[in-house]
Design a protein around this motif. Sequence first.
Motif, mmCIF file in Angstrom:
data_model
loop_
_atom_site.group_PDB
_atom_site.id
_atom_site.type_symbol
_atom_site.label_atom_id
_atom_site.label_comp_id
_atom_site.label_asym_id
_atom_site.label_seq_id
_atom_site.Cartn_x
_atom_site.Cartn_y
_atom_site.Cartn_z
ATOM 1 N N UNK A 190 1.012 -0.904 -0.156
ATOM 2 C CA UNK A 190 0.308 -0.158 0.110
ATOM 3 C C UNK A 190 0.737 1.247 -0.030
ATOM 4 N N UNK A 191 1.957 1.287 1.099
ATOM 5 C CA UNK A 191 2.567 2.421 0.604
ATOM 6 C C UNK A 191 3.498 2.507 -0.518
ATOM 7 N N UNK A 192 3.332 1.618 -0.920
ATOM 8 C CA UNK A 192 5.154 1.754 -2.202
ATOM 9 C C UNK A 192 3.851 2.481 -3.473
ATOM 10 N N UNK A 193 2.311 2.737 -3.400
ATOM 11 C CA UNK A 193 1.287 3.163 -4.384
ATOM 12 C C UNK A 193 1.438 4.568 -4.480
ATOM 13 N N UNK A 194 1.664 4.817 -5.984
ATOM 14 C CA UNK A 194 2.339 6.467 -5.840
ATOM 15 C C UNK A 194 1.365 7.015 -5.936
ATOM 16 N N UNK A 195 -0.040 6.314 -6.241
ATOM 17 C CA UNK A 195 -1.335 6.390 -5.920
ATOM 18 C C UNK A 195 -2.656 7.280 -4.382
ATOM 19 N N UNK A 196 -1.093 6.653 -3.413
ATOM 20 C CA UNK A 196 -1.729 6.628 -1.957
ATOM 21 C C UNK A 196 -0.422 8.035 -1.582
ATOM 22 N N UNK A 197 -1.753 8.633 -0.999
ATOM 23 C CA UNK A 197 -1.078 10.320 -0.260
ATOM 24 C C UNK A 197 -1.282 9.974 1.236
ATOM 25 N N UNK A 198 -1.712 9.778 1.687
ATOM 26 C CA UNK A 198 -2.494 9.266 2.846
ATOM 27 C C UNK A 198 -3.074 8.157 3.504
#
Length: 94
Positions: A62-70
């Motif tokens: 999840x943290x590696x996904x560039x679409x995740x800001x928060x």
Amino acid sequence: MSQLGIALIGAGGRTTSFFGHAASTPAECRIVGITDVIPDKARLLLDHYSSDARRYEDTDEALADPDVDAVVICTHDAAHAEPSVKALRAGKHV
């Protein structure tokens, strides 16, 4: 204001309130994905909300996904520290 991409860490009871919030504020945020140590819980929640969000295998994915800001930590209280620290180190908002 740009739309904030959110990953939910944990698929317990707290998670449902965030699906409702995201649905009521689509211009502000969207749930990008969800992960849980019990993969079926995350899958069932996505199915229940007819969500097109991703199901991550673990927090690191999840943290590696560039679409995740928060991230929103929806685990039980005793399990908040590890994913919170990982998220902050990954440059995500918690």
